[in-house]
Design an enzyme around this catalytic site. Structure first.
Site, short mmCIF file in Angstrom:
data_model
loop_
_atom_site.label_atom_id
_atom_site.label_comp_id
_atom_site.label_asym_id
_atom_site.label_seq_id
_atom_site.Cartn_x
_atom_site.Cartn_y
_atom_site.Cartn_z
N GLU A 80 0.87 -1.49 0.27
CA GLU A 80 0.11 -0.01 -0.06
C GLU A 80 1.26 1.65 0.19
OE1 GLU A 80 -2.35 -0.40 3.43
OE2 GLU A 80 -3.09 1.60 3.12
N ASP A 112 -5.19 10.04 10.05
CA ASP A 112 -3.99 8.90 10.36
C ASP A 112 -3.30 8.94 11.60
OD1 ASP A 112 -2.42 7.56 8.06
OD2 ASP A 112 -3.05 8.88 7.43
#
Lengths: 266, 424
Positions: free
Chosen positions: A48, A59
């Site tokens: 990824e 995040d």
């Protein structure tokens, strides 16, 4: 292009796939590509490839920090395609994970065409829901790319059906309510979400958020088609004394995770 | 393609702007919020309670004040101020916060979070949380906690936890990022009291509706006082909540010019500004498709402004539509121009405006000089300047060195500057 054949092959082997996240450009563009190649050597099935973004709301601190440092050292969006080519050459699936604005700015059709030309399999889009993704869905279908959307423990059955109905490749199930980052336990919410997702789709369901050890990978691999690991891998690089030491630690952890998914259903 | 898609068309659009660019995890919360809000606004129990709080807590309706001495610096035009600065907590922000806090209770949630730039929205949220017995956490860029230290203390006195955000530019945009991260993790118990008319649907529309009272009151007050509508309505635009609040009731009055004033910082050419409509490009930030300061890779460019409340790289999507349709116009005001307007209002009228609102006053000075003495200008004075005393005192060099008094700065205006309007 699609990661689906890889996931099907893993399923035929009786195991979950291992999907490893790293951002492009940390510690440098070349350094990040080397690290992605190391992941593939260690047994990661799909990489990824993260696009660093200035405002990554999904995040946690580890990936934020790596993104900030990558941007400060001058990483550009076009470097993503070099990483895609390298991962492809190393023999793994290459999915790009990106917040939506960099793709919008680049041009959705142009990005899809350039990604396909580089041999990329598709996109994971953490802040793009299918409802808003008309342009991307058209472009991805035209180029034959995977559209990996997210589902969450909070997703209703209606949302699960709507999201999986527009997905291709696999469905990304976020194990917990929260942002990326290692967690002590992945929890029951993930298993429940995978079961609820399977009820509405035949697509593979991969689980991310919080997995950091071989044992966790093994545990999640028992009920998911793929195990996605991000922050724990990134931390090997951000906390390393030297790039060499970081690579070594990264390869070791990736190997542990690869063993984990292989003994999950043994 | 899928018969189960809940929305055939993207929801929450203003023309091509708006939308819901957020993680899937938040979609159920946004849908619940919209449902609860739409039911509440037609429920007399809710509207009655909000109206009662406006009247007995906030102090609505806020008055309008004519400012003839300040107007001498506006080409002699007639200038009226809508006094949102007189609201409880010192700005328009309370209008939205009380509405959202009541909705939080209706949703059965016990905790609110908020982002804040200047601290006005954080103070308003902390206030509403104290009033309604909700737990409150406010995210604020570290840089802003330093330049708005007084508001940090106010929030803490009100029982809120203030988290200084040290990522990125350490200003409002980073506080919003952190609030979204908190919300994703705690959405089951927590409502995110978003403070402006941007973010994912339904926030831009809902926050506008809670502020629409500003324009409804002001339009009638101007008619009652002057017997006609204003020629121009001026408001500062950060996210754009006070501006949309005062503009909205005037949208159908096509002869009324709507002018939004953005933070021009050190000047557009310097690159250090928050003038999204001068050099921004449509894109996605914080859940909405709108004008964003961004580089050629789509990375957000940090904004700059003397005003913490306008120091934001994006703008509400409805403003993007109003600009594109031509119904509203947007101009940058530099830090220098805003601070001059700040000083003038203080010296000529005895009112210390928020530095944010001083941008609107500077806009009125420009427009008055362009339009001349026949013009009637309504300015939304969205907040008061108490929180900005330290910044303004430093700007004007009014802080005494230990043991030494500083004389007031030389001014040319107090003696009367009736001729100024003719200079333009």
């Amino acid at each position: 292009m699609s990661v689906r054949p890889i996931l099907d092959a893993c399923r035929a082997e009786g195991r979950a796939a291992l999907i490893g996240y790293l951002p492009v450009g940390f510690p440098s563009v070349d350094g990040s590509i080397e690290a992605m190649e190391a992941l593939v050597r260690a047994g990661v099935d799909i990489v990824e490839i993260g696009v660093p973004y200035s405002d990554p709301v999904m995040d946690g601190p580890v990936i934020q920090d790596a993104a900030v440092r990558a941007l400060e050292s001058g990483v550009r969006l076009k470097d993503t395609f070099a990483a895609v080519r390298a991962v492809r050459a190393a023999g793994a699936g290459a999915l790009v994970m990106t917040y939506w604005n960099p793709v919008l700015r680049y041009g959705v059709d142009r990005f899809a065409a350039d990604l396909a030309a580089a041999g990329g399999d598709g996109l994971i889009t953490p802040d793009l829901i299918p409802d808003e993704a008309g342009d991307w869905i058209r472009a991805a279908d035209e180029q034959g790319l995977d559209k990996v959307f997210l589902v969450a423990p909070s997703s209703t059955p209606e949302r699960l059906a709507a999201v999986t109905g527009r997905s291709r490749g696999f469905v990304y199930a976020t194990a917990v309510m929260g942002v990326t980052g290692a967690r002590a336990s992945v929890g029951d919410a993930a298993e429940d979400l995978v079961a609820r997702t399977r009820a509405v789709t035949d697509l593979p369901v991969c689980v991310g958020l919080g997995v950091s050890t071989g044992d966790q990978a093994s545990q999640v691999g028992r009920f998911a088609d793929g195990v996605i690991v991000g922050s724990a891998l990134v931390r090997c690089l951000t906390e390393a004394q030297s790039p060499e030491a970081g690579l070594k630690e990264l390869e070791q952890l990736a190997g542990e995770l690869a063993d984990g998914v292989r003994k999950g259903r043994a | 393609m899928s018969p189960s898609m809940p929305h055939a068309e993207p929801v929450g659009r203003f023309g091509r702007f708006g939308g819901r660019y957020v993680p899937e995890a938040l979609i159920p919360a946004l849908e619940q919020l919209e449902e609860v809000w739409r039911k509440a606004v037609v429920d007399p129990a809710f509207t009655g309670e909000l109206e009662r709080l406006h009247r007995t807590y906030t102090g609505r309706p806020s008055i309008i004040t004519e400012v003839p001495r300040f107007a001498e610096h506006c080409g002699g035009a007639r200038v009226l101020l809508k006094r949102e600065d007189l609201n409880h907590t010192g700005s328009h922000k309370i209008n939205n916060v009380l509405g959202q806090a009541l909705l939080t209770k209706r949703m059965g949630k016990t905790r609110v979070i908020a982002e804040t730039g200047a601290g006005q929205h954080g103070v308003a949220t902390a206030t509403a949380a104290a009033l309604l017995g909700l737990e409150c956490v406010v995210y604020m860029g570290k840089k802003d906690t330093e330049r708005q230290a007084l508001n940090v203390a106010r929030m803490r006195l009100l029982g809120a936890e203030v988290v200084a955000v040290e990522h990125g530019s350490q200003t409002l945009k980073d506080a919003v990022n952190e609030a979204f991260r908190d919300w994703v993790a705690n959405v089951a118990t927590t409502h995110y009291v978003l403070g402006t008319v941007t973010g994912p649907h339904p926030f831009p529309e809902m926050v506008r509706e809670f502020h629409r009272v500003i324009g409804i009151e002001a339009r009638q007050q101007v008619l009652d006082l002057v017997g006609r509508l204003p020629d121009v309505v001026c408001a500062c635009v950060g996210g754009g909540s006070n501006a949309i609040g005062i503009f909205h009731r005037f949208l159908d009055d096509t002869a009324v010019r709507l002018v939004g004033l953005e933070a021009g910082g050190s000047g557009i050419e310097s690159g250090k500004h928050a003038a999204r409509f001068s050099s921004g490009i449509p894109g996605v930030l914080h859940g909405a498709y709108t004008y964003v300061l961004q580089d050629e890779d789509g990375q957000t460019i940090e904004s700059h402004s003397v005003s913490a409340g306008l120091d934001y790289p994006s703008v509400g999507p409805e403003h993007a539509l109003l600009r594109e349709s031509g119904r509203a116009e947007y101009r940058p005001i530099t830090d220098d121009e805003a601070m001059e307007a700040f000083r003038l209002l203080a010296r000529t009228e005895g009112i210390l405006p928020a530095i944010e609102s001083a941008h609107a006053l500077a806009g009125a000075m420009q427009l008055g000089r362009e339009l001349g003495p026949e013009a009637l200008i309504l300015v939304n004075l969205s907040g008061r300047g108490d929180k900005d005393v330290h910044t303004a005192a430093e700007w004007f060099g009014l802080i005494d060195a230990p043991g030494k008094a500083t004389p007031p700065p030389a001014t040319e205006d107090e003696a009367g500057t009736k001729g100024m309007g003719q200079q333009q």
